[in-house]
Write an enzyme that holds these catalytic residues in place. Structure first.
Site, PDB file in Angstrom:
ATOM      1  CB  THR A  90      -0.965   0.010   1.203  1.00 43.50           C
ATOM      2  OG1 THR A  90      -1.779  -1.160   1.149  1.00 43.50           O
ATOM      3  CG2 THR A  90      -1.858   1.241   1.208  1.00 43.50           C
ATOM      4  CB  CYS A  91       3.896   2.183   1.911  1.00 42.15           C
ATOM      5  SG  CYS A  91       3.230   1.821   3.549  1.00 42.15           S
ATOM      6  CB  THR A  92       5.443   0.487  -2.694  1.00 41.63           C
ATOM      7  OG1 THR A  92       6.292   0.236  -1.568  1.00 41.63           O
ATOM      8  CG2 THR A  92       6.287   0.598  -3.944  1.00 41.63           C
TER       9      THR A  92
END
EC number: 1.11.1.24
Length: 189
Positions: free
Chosen positions: A76-78
């Site tokens: 999700t962060c990437t």
């Protein structure tokens, strides 16, 4: 022996221990940071362990966007969170924002590599909260020991003006980026 007996009696009685001589066993709970609170004076790191920055100083003057992620290189962060800030940097800067900052409980080398991977250099500062001191100070800890090996940060985004939080959004589920993307923060600017 007296204290040991008091503790044992309290445990057996199901009551809270109270010791003589003002020894406190109560838990002091942090309160999550909120609008109106000041950014704590805690060190963060950029690029390497030798580049230490104090959060209260770097966010003390001007307008800043701070967002946190549970971990660099996580899906999700990437894919869904950090790229929104990289893509929208000109829109954010047009709102007279001095800096956009991503904080994660990772080491500074990982954060620097993560920033390069996402082409964030010169756009989003990648700040390492190596021991989680900043995250603890604002009470945004998230127990992800089973998944990521240690305590991490909740996913949040905030606007800070002259060291004071003026807007804050926190995700309920760390795997989601529903209220902490750049478009959400642009609405607060």
């Amino acid at each position: 022996m007296y204290i040991y007996r008091q503790v044992l009696q309290s445990i057996l009685a199901g009551t809270r221990c109270v010791f003589p001589r003002h020894i406190s066993t109560g838990v002091v709970a942090n309160m999550p940071i909120k609008v109106g609170d000041k950014i704590p004076s805690v060190d963060l790191y950029e690029n390497n362990p030798g580049n230490k920055l104090n959060a209260a100083q770097i966010f003390g003057k001007g307008k800043h966007v701070i967002f946190a992620i549970p971990g660099a290189f996580t899906p999700t962060c990437t894919e869904k969170h950090v790229p929104t800030f990289v893509t929208d940097i000109s829109k954010i800067k047009a709102k007279k924002v001095d800096s956009v900052n991503c904080i994660s409980i990772n080491d500074p080398f990982v954060m620097a590599s993560f920033g390069k991977h996402l082409k964030a250099d010169g756009k989003v500062r990648m700040l390492a909260d190596t021991c989680g001191d900043f995250t603890k100070a604002i009470d945004m800890e998230l127990d992800l020991k089973a998944l990521l090996g240690n305590t991490r940060s909740k996913r949040y985004a905030m606007v800070v003006n002259d060291g004071v939080v003026t807007a804050l959004s926190v995700e309920e589920n760390p795997a989601d980026a529903t209220c902490t993307k750049s478009s959400d923060i642009l609405a607060y600017l």
